[in-house]
Motif scaffolding. Sequence first.
Motif, PDB file in Angstrom:
ATOM      1  N   ASP A 264       5.447 171.201  56.613  1.00  0.00           N
ATOM      2  CA  ASP A 264       5.605 170.377  57.821  1.00  0.00           C
ATOM      3  C   ASP A 264       4.927 169.040  57.582  1.00  0.00           C
ATOM      4  O   ASP A 264       4.025 168.923  56.746  1.00  0.00           O
ATOM      5  CB  ASP A 264       4.980 171.061  59.046  1.00  0.00           C
TER       6      ASP A 264
ATOM      7  N   SER B 116       9.124 173.055  65.903  1.00  0.00           N
ATOM      8  CA  SER B 116       9.811 174.113  65.163  1.00  0.00           C
ATOM      9  C   SER B 116       8.919 174.786  64.125  1.00  0.00           C
ATOM     10  O   SER B 116       9.212 175.899  63.680  1.00  0.00           O
ATOM     11  CB  SER B 116      11.058 173.542  64.477  1.00  0.00           C
ATOM     12  N   ASN B 117       7.823 174.126  63.745  1.00  0.00           N
ATOM     13  CA  ASN B 117       6.938 174.655  62.710  1.00  0.00           C
ATOM     14  C   ASN B 117       5.556 175.029  63.220  1.00  0.00           C
ATOM     15  O   ASN B 117       4.676 175.385  62.427  1.00  0.00           O
ATOM     16  CB  ASN B 117       6.785 173.630  61.580  1.00  0.00           C
ATOM     17  N   HIS B 118       5.356 174.947  64.523  1.00  0.00           N
ATOM     18  CA  HIS B 118       4.036 175.179  65.104  1.00  0.00           C
ATOM     19  C   HIS B 118       3.440 176.510  64.655  1.00  0.00           C
ATOM     20  O   HIS B 118       2.320 176.578  64.145  1.00  0.00           O
ATOM     21  CB  HIS B 118       4.133 175.105  66.634  1.00  0.00           C
TER      22      HIS B 118
ATOM     23  N   TYR C  89       6.901 157.693  67.736  1.00  0.00           N
ATOM     24  CA  TYR C  89       7.989 158.110  66.845  1.00  0.00           C
ATOM     25  C   TYR C  89       9.251 157.311  67.150  1.00  0.00           C
ATOM     26  O   TYR C  89      10.351 157.806  67.027  1.00  0.00           O
ATOM     27  CB  TYR C  89       8.221 159.607  67.068  1.00  0.00           C
TER      28      TYR C  89
ATOM     29  N   MET D 139       5.433 169.842  71.223  1.00  0.00           N
ATOM     30  CA  MET D 139       4.732 169.716  69.945  1.00  0.00           C
ATOM     31  C   MET D 139       3.568 170.697  69.888  1.00  0.00           C
ATOM     32  O   MET D 139       3.055 171.155  70.921  1.00  0.00           O
ATOM     33  CB  MET D 139       4.222 168.290  69.760  1.00  0.00           C
TER      34      MET D 139
ATOM     35  N   ASP E  73      15.694 160.577  68.945  1.00  0.00           N
ATOM     36  CA  ASP E  73      16.229 160.749  67.604  1.00  0.00           C
ATOM     37  C   ASP E  73      16.866 159.475  67.076  1.00  0.00           C
ATOM     38  O   ASP E  73      16.676 159.112  65.909  1.00  0.00           O
ATOM     39  CB  ASP E  73      17.246 161.887  67.593  1.00  0.00           C
TER      40      ASP E  73
ATOM     41  N   ASN F 227       5.085 169.760  64.232  1.00  0.00           N
ATOM     42  CA  ASN F 227       6.397 169.775  64.874  1.00  0.00           C
ATOM     43  C   ASN F 227       6.602 171.086  65.617  1.00  0.00           C
ATOM     44  O   ASN F 227       6.121 172.144  65.186  1.00  0.00           O
ATOM     45  CB  ASN F 227       7.490 169.598  63.823  1.00  0.00           C
TER      46      ASN F 227
ATOM     47  N   LEU G   5      12.601 163.386  59.795  1.00  0.00           N
ATOM     48  CA  LEU G   5      12.622 164.511  60.733  1.00  0.00           C
ATOM     49  C   LEU G   5      12.605 165.790  59.921  1.00  0.00           C
ATOM     50  O   LEU G   5      13.430 165.973  59.019  1.00  0.00           O
ATOM     51  CB  LEU G   5      13.872 164.450  61.611  1.00  0.00           C
ATOM     52  N   TYR G   6      11.678 166.688  60.249  1.00  0.00           N
ATOM     53  CA  TYR G   6      11.635 167.948  59.528  1.00  0.00           C
ATOM     54  C   TYR G   6      12.907 168.743  59.792  1.00  0.00           C
ATOM     55  O   TYR G   6      13.373 168.834  60.918  1.00  0.00           O
ATOM     56  CB  TYR G   6      10.409 168.787  59.905  1.00  0.00           C
TER      57      TYR G   6
ATOM     58  N   ARG H  12      13.998 156.999  66.184  1.00  0.00           N
ATOM     59  CA  ARG H  12      13.263 157.303  64.951  1.00  0.00           C
ATOM     60  C   ARG H  12      14.146 157.063  63.725  1.00  0.00           C
ATOM     61  O   ARG H  12      13.656 156.677  62.660  1.00  0.00           O
ATOM     62  CB  ARG H  12      12.703 158.718  64.985  1.00  0.00           C
TER      63      ARG H  12
END
Length: 378
Positions: free
Chosen positions: A97, A116-118, A196, A53, A236, A114, A246-247, A239
């Motif tokens: 995000d 993937s979007n850091h 989560y 993260m 997963d 997240n 989930l993004y 959650r």
Amino acid sequence: MTDTLSPLHDEHVALGAALTSFAGWQMPLRYTSDLAEHVAVRTAAGLFDLSHMGEIRVGGPDAAAFLDYALVGNLSALRFQGARYTMICAPDGGVVDDLIVYRDLEDAFLVVANASNHAVVLGELRARAAKFEDVTVEDRSPQTALIAVQGPNALDIVHATEGLEETGGDIGASKYYACLPATFQGEPVLVARTGYTGEDGFEFFLDAPLAPALWRAFLAAGADHGLVPAGLSARDSLRLEAGMPLYGNELDRSTTPHDAGLGRVVKLDKATADGDPVDFVGRAALEARDAATPTKTLVGLEGLGRRAARHGYPVTLPDGTAIGVVTSGAPSPTLGHPVAMAYVTPDQSEPGTELAVDVRGRLEPVRVVPLPFYRRAR
């Protein structure tokens, strides 16, 4: 491009984890079986490595006002040692995000993005900070590890962990979405009562070199409490049962918070210190969306057969007329039948509505149900 290794990579290898590439990281997919790890979290406890993260420190006298402008939430109203779920949106209202923001210092915040979007979130925050004179945006991800203990036995395990000292107060007395300072082996740790999985639990932010020792200390303390290491697969499915977005599935640039049933996180009534409305990024688009008739609605789907819907599968009327798409889906270990989240037309979103999902050319019956699918006993 080589994946980044978690500070706990050697621990995962020693435990025999099946590793996978995820958002540019090598992370554990599972250690034993997806089912066993899922059930352990629901009935006892699971130990997760979340070091992929993104952690971004926002500080300075203008930090609160800046976050009010940059994010959709009212972060200046966030209490000291509190946490808040929020989002960063594009000017057109699309979700860049979803985030958790911790106010662990009076004049500084920890923004968790997240994996993937850091980089995208970091870039957006730095660009938006140009409007403010006294705010700093610092990427803390490379030196930060994040470990989570989740499940009904989480608090007992935390209390039993050797070397972990509750220096900032009683962790067990803290509320959900709160954070407190602590130490491990004399070094600072931030403990947050967040997660989560839909279970009670705690997340621990600490310097990366200290992470292996804390990981092993948790495993030792949890040996008599049913604790097992758990991977991305169990995270997963947990959650999903808890109805958490989930993004890349429920959230993306083409989706607004309102589409996902999360319009409540958009604070149109937040004001500056002078009492003027905050003209935050995306405000005009989100204000219009709040007043408009929705074109799609996120719903829960209960599978009435045995075949699970998966991400991207079409949602249809019973006669096969397409009305939406599945965003996440899997068999539910806790409930014993398939579950899914999907976007459908608003006129087909009422609980009890009978629909179908096209599972590889075969229509499988489903029923609209309220989210979340699973809610822990309080």
